[in-house]
Design an enzyme around this catalytic site. Structure first.
Site, PDB file in Angstrom:
ATOM      1  CB  VAL A  26      -5.277  -6.295   8.159  1.00  0.00           C
ATOM      2  CG1 VAL A  26      -4.404  -5.437   8.362  1.00  0.00           C
ATOM      3  CG2 VAL A  26      -4.683  -7.782   7.151  1.00  0.00           C
TER       4      VAL A  26
ATOM      5  CE1 TYR B  97      -6.330   7.022  -0.536  1.00  0.00           C
ATOM      6  CE2 TYR B  97      -6.894   6.410   1.787  1.00  0.00           C
ATOM      7  CZ  TYR B  97      -6.338   7.104   0.493  1.00  0.00           C
ATOM      8  OH  TYR B  97      -5.685   8.922   1.787  1.00  0.00           O
TER       9      TYR B  97
ATOM     10  N   GLY C  27      -3.895  -4.385   4.646  1.00  0.00           N
ATOM     11  CA  GLY C  27      -5.261  -5.524   4.060  1.00  0.00           C
ATOM     12  C   GLY C  27      -4.780  -5.504   3.152  1.00  0.00           C
ATOM     13  CG  HIS C  28      -5.849  -3.085  -0.405  1.00  0.00           C
ATOM     14  ND1 HIS C  28      -5.986  -1.965   0.195  1.00  0.00           N
ATOM     15  CD2 HIS C  28      -7.219  -3.070  -0.919  1.00  0.00           C
ATOM     16  CE1 HIS C  28      -7.666  -1.305   0.378  1.00  0.00           C
ATOM     17  NE2 HIS C  28      -8.333  -2.282  -0.638  1.00  0.00           N
TER      18      HIS C  28
HETATM   19  P1  AMP Z   1     -11.827  -2.478  -1.363  1.00  0.00           P
HETATM   20  O1  AMP Z   1     -10.296  -2.072  -1.932  1.00  0.00           O
HETATM   21  O2  AMP Z   1     -12.349  -2.150  -1.105  1.00  0.00           O
HETATM   22  O3  AMP Z   1     -12.753  -3.141  -3.141  1.00  0.00           O
HETATM   23  O4  AMP Z   1     -10.799  -3.998  -0.959  1.00  0.00           O
HETATM   24  C1  AMP Z   1     -10.280  -4.602  -2.100  1.00  0.00           C
HETATM   25  C2  AMP Z   1      -9.991  -6.460  -1.604  1.00  0.00           C
HETATM   26  O5  AMP Z   1      -9.214  -5.908   0.220  1.00  0.00           O
HETATM   27  C3  AMP Z   1     -11.440  -6.435  -0.771  1.00  0.00           C
HETATM   28  O6  AMP Z   1     -11.038  -8.097  -1.344  1.00  0.00           O
HETATM   29  C4  AMP Z   1     -11.200  -6.731   0.168  1.00  0.00           C
HETATM   30  O7  AMP Z   1     -12.245  -7.622   1.026  1.00  0.00           O
HETATM   31  C5  AMP Z   1     -10.008  -6.900   0.805  1.00  0.00           C
HETATM   32  N1  AMP Z   1      -9.861  -6.122   2.454  1.00  0.00           N
HETATM   33  C6  AMP Z   1      -9.734  -4.508   2.423  1.00  0.00           C
HETATM   34  N2  AMP Z   1      -9.813  -4.396   3.756  1.00  0.00           N
HETATM   35  C7  AMP Z   1      -9.573  -5.823   4.416  1.00  0.00           C
HETATM   36  C8  AMP Z   1      -8.484  -5.753   5.531  1.00  0.00           C
HETATM   37  N3  AMP Z   1      -8.580  -4.446   6.887  1.00  0.00           N
HETATM   38  N4  AMP Z   1      -8.196  -6.923   5.456  1.00  0.00           N
HETATM   39  C9  AMP Z   1      -8.017  -7.856   4.407  1.00  0.00           C
HETATM   40  N5  AMP Z   1      -8.281  -7.733   3.687  1.00  0.00           N
HETATM   41  C10 AMP Z   1      -9.319  -6.578   3.005  1.00  0.00           C
END
Ligand code: AMP
Length: 282
Positions: free
Chosen positions: A176, A32, A36-37
């Site tokens: 982000v 999803y 940020g990703h």
């Molecule tokens: P997740 O899919 O939520 O497990 O996140 C996967 C990676 O994306 C993790 O390393 C999170 O820290 C990073 N991540 C999630 N949200 C952000 C954001 N807003 N800015 C930068 N990295 C993010």
């Protein structure tokens, strides 16, 4: 861009990339995907010859009653984002591929995983550390990109890689945000319109804490009160924690000094939001 669903296929592609002299970047995600990703992918593609994104909603890191079943998913859109970022390989395994038998071996990290998120979600970081250990084992020697938004997660993963001599360099990347300061998160879709309108209170609370420190406050409890007072303005939010701690240990050891991190977790309806920011005290 190639998309694979098995560990063996991913290993074969990464081994081939390294054999031909290339460096590997790994971006673990639960899908999803948002900007940020995408920023992690941008960093990995810039730094490395070959980038693998993993998309796996890891059941081990969700406690009973959390949002595992309802966690948002959209693989087709995720793959478009990965492709646009120049990612070479996506590993999107099913639960049966990652956990073919009930898992008996888990990784737990001690002190740095205990406070904050660890107190509110006692099983969470063991689930994270275990799946990231598996992903590091699948990826082999690489740089791995994580968001500073999940500050404690970075600390836990880095400690694990260090303690277990994993051949992985953990690279943190900046958070982000939306235009109003809300940190991007897959879970933001849970926010009802009124909750979404109030959610930037996390960013404002962090700012209040940073201002207090800039004005000379060194007592963590006072900084935390300044943050809590701002969150209290959002009547739809329930504070889980506000914390002003030393950035590495995630606890205080007297008056705040050197690298300080402010962290916050607030429940808005179905969405549990976290955010953090930091500063250096001279
Ligand atoms: P997740 O899919 O939520 O497990 O996140 C996967 C990676 O994306 C993790 O390393 C999170 O820290 C990073 N991540 C999630 N949200 C952000 C954001 N807003 N800015 C930068 N990295 C993010």
């Amino acid at each position: 861009m190639e998309v694979v669903t098995t560990i063996a296929e991913a290993r074969a592609r990464l081994d081939a990339a390294r054999r031909s002299g290339g460096t590997v970047g790994l971006v673990p995600t639960m899908g999803y995907l948002h900007e940020g990703h995408a920023s992690l992918m941008t960093a990995s593609v810039a730094d490395n010859d070959f980038t693998m994104v993993t998309i796996f909603v890891n059941p081990l890191q969700f406690a009973a009653g959390e949002d595992l079943a309802s966690y948002p998913r959209d693989l087709e859109r995720d793959l478009e984002i990965c492709s646009a970022e120049g990612v070479d390989l996506v590993l999107a395994p099913g639960v049966d591929e990652m956990y073919p038998t009930p898992i008996e071996t888990t990784v737990t990290v001690d002190a740095v995983a205990r406070p904050l998120e660890g107190r509110s979600r006692p099983e969470h970081f063991a689930g994270v550390a275990t799946v990231v250990a598996k992903l590091f084992s699948i990826a082999g020697p690489c740089r791995a990109y994580f968001g500073a938004k999940d500050w404690q997660q970075v600390a836990v993963v880095r400690r694990m890689a260090h303690d277990l001599s994993m051949p992985v360099e953990v690279v943190p990347c900046p958070t982000v945000r939306e235009h109003d300061g809300l940190a991007m998160s897959s879970r933001n879709v849970y926010l009802a319109a009124e909750e979404r309108a109030q959610a930037p209170v996390l960013r404002r609370a962090l700012d209040a804490g940073l201002v207090a420190i800039a004005e000379g406050e060194r007592d963590a409890a006072v900084v935390e009160s300044a943050m809590a007072a701002v969150v209290a303005e959002a009547d739809l939010g329930t504070v889980d924690y506000v914390a002003a701690v030393q950035a590495d240990a995630l606890i205080t050891d007297g008056p705040l000094h050197d690298e300080v991190r402010l962290l916050i977790a607030v429940q808005f309806g179905k969405a549990r939001l976290i955010d953090n920011d930091g500063c250096h005290i001279d």
